[in-house]
Write a protein that holds these residues in place. Structure first.
Motif, PDB file in Angstrom:
ATOM      1  N   TYR A  45      -1.825  -1.328  -4.518  1.00  0.00           N
ATOM      2  CA  TYR A  45      -1.532  -2.845  -4.946  1.00  0.00           C
ATOM      3  C   TYR A  45       0.009  -2.732  -4.841  1.00  0.00           C
ATOM      4  CZ  TYR A  45      -0.134  -6.658  -7.751  1.00  0.00           C
ATOM      5  OH  TYR A  45       0.333  -7.886  -8.439  1.00  0.00           O
ATOM      6  N   PHE A  46       1.064  -1.880  -5.172  1.00  0.00           N
ATOM      7  CA  PHE A  46       2.573  -2.257  -4.967  1.00  0.00           C
ATOM      8  C   PHE A  46       2.970  -2.069  -3.637  1.00  0.00           C
ATOM      9  CE2 PHE A  46       3.289  -0.078  -9.496  1.00  0.00           C
ATOM     10  CZ  PHE A  46       3.102  -1.249 -10.044  1.00  0.00           C
ATOM     11  N   SER A  47       1.949  -1.370  -2.702  1.00  0.00           N
ATOM     12  CA  SER A  47       2.543  -1.516  -1.300  1.00  0.00           C
ATOM     13  C   SER A  47       1.981  -2.702  -0.678  1.00  0.00           C
ATOM     14  CB  SER A  47       2.229  -0.205  -0.453  1.00  0.00           C
ATOM     15  OG  SER A  47       0.655  -0.081  -0.603  1.00  0.00           O
ATOM     16  N   THR A  48       0.815  -3.275  -1.085  1.00  0.00           N
ATOM     17  CA  THR A  48       0.254  -4.356  -0.262  1.00  0.00           C
ATOM     18  C   THR A  48       0.639  -5.723  -1.051  1.00  0.00           C
ATOM     19  OG1 THR A  48      -1.866  -4.227  -1.259  1.00  0.00           O
ATOM     20  CG2 THR A  48      -1.506  -2.938   0.718  1.00  0.00           C
ATOM     21  N   GLY A  49       0.599  -5.861  -2.337  1.00  0.00           N
ATOM     22  CA  GLY A  49       0.859  -6.871  -3.032  1.00  0.00           C
ATOM     23  C   GLY A  49      -0.583  -7.931  -3.191  1.00  0.00           C
ATOM     24  N   ASP A  50      -1.710  -7.098  -2.717  1.00  0.00           N
ATOM     25  CA  ASP A  50      -2.913  -7.904  -2.852  1.00  0.00           C
ATOM     26  C   ASP A  50      -3.774  -7.963  -3.921  1.00  0.00           C
ATOM     27  OD1 ASP A  50      -5.590  -9.022  -2.053  1.00  0.00           O
ATOM     28  OD2 ASP A  50      -5.179  -8.615   0.137  1.00  0.00           O
ATOM     29  N   LEU A  92      -0.618   0.831 -15.373  1.00  0.00           N
ATOM     30  CA  LEU A  92      -0.072  -0.316 -14.588  1.00  0.00           C
ATOM     31  C   LEU A  92       1.630  -0.511 -14.997  1.00  0.00           C
ATOM     32  CD1 LEU A  92      -0.079  -2.653 -12.416  1.00  0.00           C
ATOM     33  CD2 LEU A  92      -0.820  -3.889 -14.110  1.00  0.00           C
ATOM     34  N   VAL A  93       1.638  -0.809 -16.210  1.00  0.00           N
ATOM     35  CA  VAL A  93       2.817  -1.062 -16.653  1.00  0.00           C
ATOM     36  C   VAL A  93       3.953   0.181 -16.729  1.00  0.00           C
ATOM     37  CG1 VAL A  93       4.300  -1.954 -18.846  1.00  0.00           C
ATOM     38  CG2 VAL A  93       2.190  -3.115 -18.361  1.00  0.00           C
ATOM     39  N   SER A  94       3.483   1.273 -17.116  1.00  0.00           N
ATOM     40  CA  SER A  94       4.224   2.441 -17.084  1.00  0.00           C
ATOM     41  C   SER A  94       4.791   2.724 -15.748  1.00  0.00           C
ATOM     42  CB  SER A  94       3.675   3.651 -17.884  1.00  0.00           C
ATOM     43  OG  SER A  94       2.641   3.923 -17.234  1.00  0.00           O
ATOM     44  N   MET A  95       3.889   2.750 -14.475  1.00  0.00           N
ATOM     45  CA  MET A  95       4.231   3.107 -13.452  1.00  0.00           C
ATOM     46  C   MET A  95       5.327   1.911 -12.782  1.00  0.00           C
ATOM     47  SD  MET A  95       0.614   4.323 -11.705  1.00  0.00           S
ATOM     48  CE  MET A  95       1.193   4.306 -10.015  1.00  0.00           C
ATOM     49  N   SER A  96       5.245   0.874 -13.246  1.00  0.00           N
ATOM     50  CA  SER A  96       6.282  -0.277 -12.584  1.00  0.00           C
ATOM     51  C   SER A  96       7.583  -0.195 -13.252  1.00  0.00           C
ATOM     52  CB  SER A  96       5.740  -1.718 -12.780  1.00  0.00           C
ATOM     53  OG  SER A  96       5.826  -1.801 -14.211  1.00  0.00           O
ATOM     54  N   MET A 114       5.202  -7.923 -10.040  1.00  0.00           N
ATOM     55  CA  MET A 114       3.895  -7.685  -9.579  1.00  0.00           C
ATOM     56  C   MET A 114       2.825  -7.225 -10.554  1.00  0.00           C
ATOM     57  SD  MET A 114       4.728  -6.093  -5.733  1.00  0.00           S
ATOM     58  CE  MET A 114       3.082  -5.540  -5.259  1.00  0.00           C
ATOM     59  N   ALA A 115       3.255  -6.218 -11.444  1.00  0.00           N
ATOM     60  CA  ALA A 115       2.460  -5.900 -12.470  1.00  0.00           C
ATOM     61  C   ALA A 115       2.067  -7.000 -13.477  1.00  0.00           C
ATOM     62  CB  ALA A 115       3.205  -4.667 -13.167  1.00  0.00           C
ATOM     63  N   SER A 116       3.121  -7.961 -13.772  1.00  0.00           N
ATOM     64  CA  SER A 116       2.644  -9.097 -14.806  1.00  0.00           C
ATOM     65  C   SER A 116       1.700 -10.018 -14.069  1.00  0.00           C
ATOM     66  CB  SER A 116       3.968  -9.941 -15.046  1.00  0.00           C
ATOM     67  OG  SER A 116       4.773  -9.058 -15.898  1.00  0.00           O
ATOM     68  N   VAL A 117       1.892 -10.223 -12.787  1.00  0.00           N
ATOM     69  CA  VAL A 117       1.101 -11.210 -11.988  1.00  0.00           C
ATOM     70  C   VAL A 117      -0.493 -10.603 -12.008  1.00  0.00           C
ATOM     71  CG1 VAL A 117       0.585 -12.221  -9.943  1.00  0.00           C
ATOM     72  CG2 VAL A 117       2.902 -12.262 -10.488  1.00  0.00           C
ATOM     73  N   LEU A 118      -0.442  -9.321 -11.760  1.00  0.00           N
ATOM     74  CA  LEU A 118      -1.852  -8.780 -11.641  1.00  0.00           C
ATOM     75  C   LEU A 118      -2.497  -8.662 -13.065  1.00  0.00           C
ATOM     76  CD1 LEU A 118      -3.975  -7.377 -10.302  1.00  0.00           C
ATOM     77  CD2 LEU A 118      -2.728  -5.067 -10.632  1.00  0.00           C
ATOM     78  N   LEU A 119      -1.898  -8.603 -14.267  1.00  0.00           N
ATOM     79  CA  LEU A 119      -2.152  -8.813 -15.611  1.00  0.00           C
ATOM     80  C   LEU A 119      -2.789 -10.160 -15.704  1.00  0.00           C
ATOM     81  CD1 LEU A 119      -0.091  -6.548 -17.786  1.00  0.00           C
ATOM     82  CD2 LEU A 119      -2.272  -5.861 -17.224  1.00  0.00           C
ATOM     83  N   ALA A 161      -6.978  -5.508  -5.284  1.00  0.00           N
ATOM     84  CA  ALA A 161      -6.584  -4.603  -6.542  1.00  0.00           C
ATOM     85  C   ALA A 161      -7.966  -5.145  -7.731  1.00  0.00           C
ATOM     86  CB  ALA A 161      -5.430  -4.929  -7.130  1.00  0.00           C
ATOM     87  N   THR A 162      -8.037  -6.375  -7.946  1.00  0.00           N
ATOM     88  CA  THR A 162      -8.908  -6.953  -8.762  1.00  0.00           C
ATOM     89  C   THR A 162     -10.391  -6.164  -8.476  1.00  0.00           C
ATOM     90  OG1 THR A 162      -7.608  -8.834  -8.935  1.00  0.00           O
ATOM     91  CG2 THR A 162     -10.063  -9.181  -9.757  1.00  0.00           C
TER      92      THR A 162
END
Length: 599
Positions: A29-34, A58-62, A72-77, A38-39
């Motif tokens: 997800y971090f590389s594609t932003g899709d 997700l949060v700790s990796m970002s 991106m992590a916030s948007v995915l959440l 991811a969902t």
């Protein structure tokens, strides 16, 4: 004969497997932003019970990456909220993060600030209730970095002027709008479409929103607009059909939008009398044209058009009780509401009243939530059976997922209503098991809400906390009510007349808050070493002014806080034991009080 050879095999830990799988989903997800990929990857992974670990990962990796990945992590959440990960698990995941702040800080020096910003962002994005901060604080050691995280989120971010915009833009959040902004954009684009009739342009505007997980809102608002402006109905249906056929709005989002509309159609009918008829003609048309899945719609609770006199009677009843409840929220007049309800002459619909009362209160302020809880106590004493209350909560919890779409933090609010009903002796703890057993197997959010209520009830000082969860009192601020009680008791203690004290209690008009009179009277008797207060309680009991229910609640609250009370009044426990025996002897308390936490 050869002895058997024991061969060791590695046992696979499902949680470890889950953590490895989500790490690769997050990296991709971090590389594609899709967001959509991811969902769907997370949904296909299953193991929904481990979703809080996904949030933590997700949060700790970002946190160890650039602002782009944090955004991106916030948007995915936001995308996963309610649709894939339920609100309870979101809260649990954030609590796990806060709990591990000390460990994270070893590798990431600015952990406190980053985590605080993630929490503030989740609150602003409406995926984490503001009450999360207060709840988490109670469960963490004072010296932990987790406490610093919560303080920073609250004081540095959420208390700042224009904090929502500040928090939204902190990581360069041009990819993201607030929920309110999205709703406004949806309304604007639909109105523009109705004027222009340009379906291709409207679809382009919907796509440009980039919130595919929130397209159910487009469906719902489009349907409302079609009902408000009947001349626009053909255009609206053309847009929805086009959006479905080109895969812009997925089948599940379409069903969710229609289901939300079905759930709120009775309320909408108060403003648009023809809404129900319009909706009942739109649904079969959408199904026959192939852009609405009939089987999924049934599973989501759409029961199709109303049939027969019974359905018509329920429809009329719902319309009448909405007016009665709105009137109560304005007047705070319980006897008048009870009279209105009795005039309707439909006791078999009492569970529907409970469901509607709590649903309407949840969408309002704490004052109305408190008024709803107080009203339930009154109804239980006057006209509702325990079976009515149980059936009402079952109906409410069955539709918990739909309620969560319209009311943020619905799961926590519902859990508080359930826990409060137990504290108020409207439900017994055993009724909670009965409610859980009666929920359908696919109603996981309802069962989780009951579990949350049970956790709230098992916490230390649960009674006091839950009674105060919405401020207490019936329309007054709780402190105001307490002051009045304190003054009338002090006046009585310094030589006042019993009949006058009883009249003051009666004049307050708060029979469901009389447990506070009991509690304060007992504390004063302990402090002043004067048992004259017992005479007042006896008279109140004799006159039926304070019921056994309220006595039990008052004594129960003292019992809950006895350890703290003993710090100021050394012989508090002995005194309390004496008062309990006295109360049992005079019939104020049942003999079972105190034997197995009967309080």
């Amino acid at each position: 004969m050869e002895p058997y050879e024991l061969v060791g095999t590695a046992v696979s830990d499902p949680l470890d497997d889950y953590k490895k799988s989500v790490a690769s989903i997050i990296e991709e997800y971090f590389s594609t932003g899709d967001v959509e990929v991811a969902t769907s990857d997370l949904r296909e992974l299953g193991s929904t019970e481990y979703h809080p670990y996904f949030i933590k990962r997700l949060v700790s990796m970002s946190m160890d990456r650039h602002d782009k990945e944090k955004e991106m992590a916030s948007v995915l959440l936001s995308a996963l909220y309610a649709d894939v990960i339920n609100p309870t698990q979101i809260s649990r995941g954030f609590f796990m993060l806060v709990e591990s702040a000390d460990d994270l800080a070893v590798d990431i020096p600015d952990t406190v600030d980053i985590l605080a910003l993630f929490i503030a962002r989740a609150v602003v994005d409406d995926i984490l209730p503001p009450a999360f901060i207060a709840r988490a604080r109670k469960m963490l050691p004072e010296s932990s970095k987790g406490i610093q995280v919560l303080q920073t989120a609250e004081k540095s971010y959420l208390s700042a002027p224009h904090h929502a915009e500040l928090v939204e833009r902190r990581w360069g959040g041009s990819t993201h709008f607030t929920v309110e902004e999205v709703k406004k954009r949806i309304t604007d684009l639909l109105r523009e479409y109705v004027e222009s009739g340009d379906t291709a342009e409207a679809c382009r505007c919907v796509r440009k929103l980039e919130v595919s997980f929130f397209y159910h809102e487009v469906v719902k608002r489009a349907l409302v607009l079609a009902m408000e402006m009947q001349s626009a109905e053909p255009l609206i249906l053309k847009l929805l059909k086009e959006a479905a056929e080109e895969g812009l709005i997925s089948s599940s989002q379409m069903v969710k939008g229609f289901s939300r509309m079905a759930e709120s159609i009775d309320d909408l009918s108060l403003d648009i009398p023809s809404a129900k008829t319009s909706f009942q003609s739109i649904v079969p048309q959408a199904i026959s044209e192939g852009w609405l899945d009939a089987s999924s719609l049934k599973a989501s609770g759409e029961d199709g058009p109303a049939n027969g006199p019974d359905d018509e009677k329920v429809k009329q009843y719902k319309k009448q009780i909405v007016n009665i409840i709105h009137e109560y929220f304005l007047s705070d007049d319980i006897p008048e509401l009870i009279r209105s309800l009795e005039d309707l002459g439909a006791p078999e619909y009492n569970p529907i009243f409970l469901k509607k009362l709590i649903t309407l209160a949840m969408d309002r302020k704490n004052k109305e939530k408190e008024m709803a809880s107080v009203l339930l106590s009154a109804l239980h004493i006057e006209i509702f059976s325990t079976e009515d209350i149980v059936n009402g909560f079952v109906m409410l919890l069955e539709s918990a997922e739909d309620t969560a779409l319209d009311i943020l933090d619905a799961s926590n609010e519902l859990a508080l209503f359930v826990a409060r009903a137990v504290i108020d002796d409207i439900l017994a703890p055993l009724n909670l098991e009965e409610i859980t057993n009666r929920l359908p197997p696919n109603c996981s959010s309802g069962a989780e809400t009951v579990c949350m209520a049970q956790s709230l009830l098992s916490a230390r000082h649960a009674g006091e906390r839950i009674l105060r969860c919405w401020g207490g009192g019936t329309g007054w601020a709780v402190e105001d009510a307490k002051d009045k009680i304190q003054k009338l008791l002090e006046e009585f203690e310094s030589g006042g007349v019993i009949s006058e004290a009883c009249q003051c209690i009666r004049d307050m008009g708060m029979p469901f808050f009389n447990h506070e009179v009991v509690k304060k009277a007992l504390v004063m008797a302990m402090e002043k070493k004067n048992d004259r207060m017992l005479d007042l309680l006896q008279e109140c009991f004799n006159e039926g002014l304070i019921t056994i229910n309220q006595m039990t609640k008052g004594f129960g609250r003292i019992k809950d806080g006895l350890d703290d009370l003993a710090l100021d009044i050394p012989n508090a426990k002995d005194k309390f034991t004496f008062y309990v025996e006295h109360a049992k002897g005079n019939g104020w308390l049942l003999p079972s009080f105190g034997s197995s936490d009967a309080s």
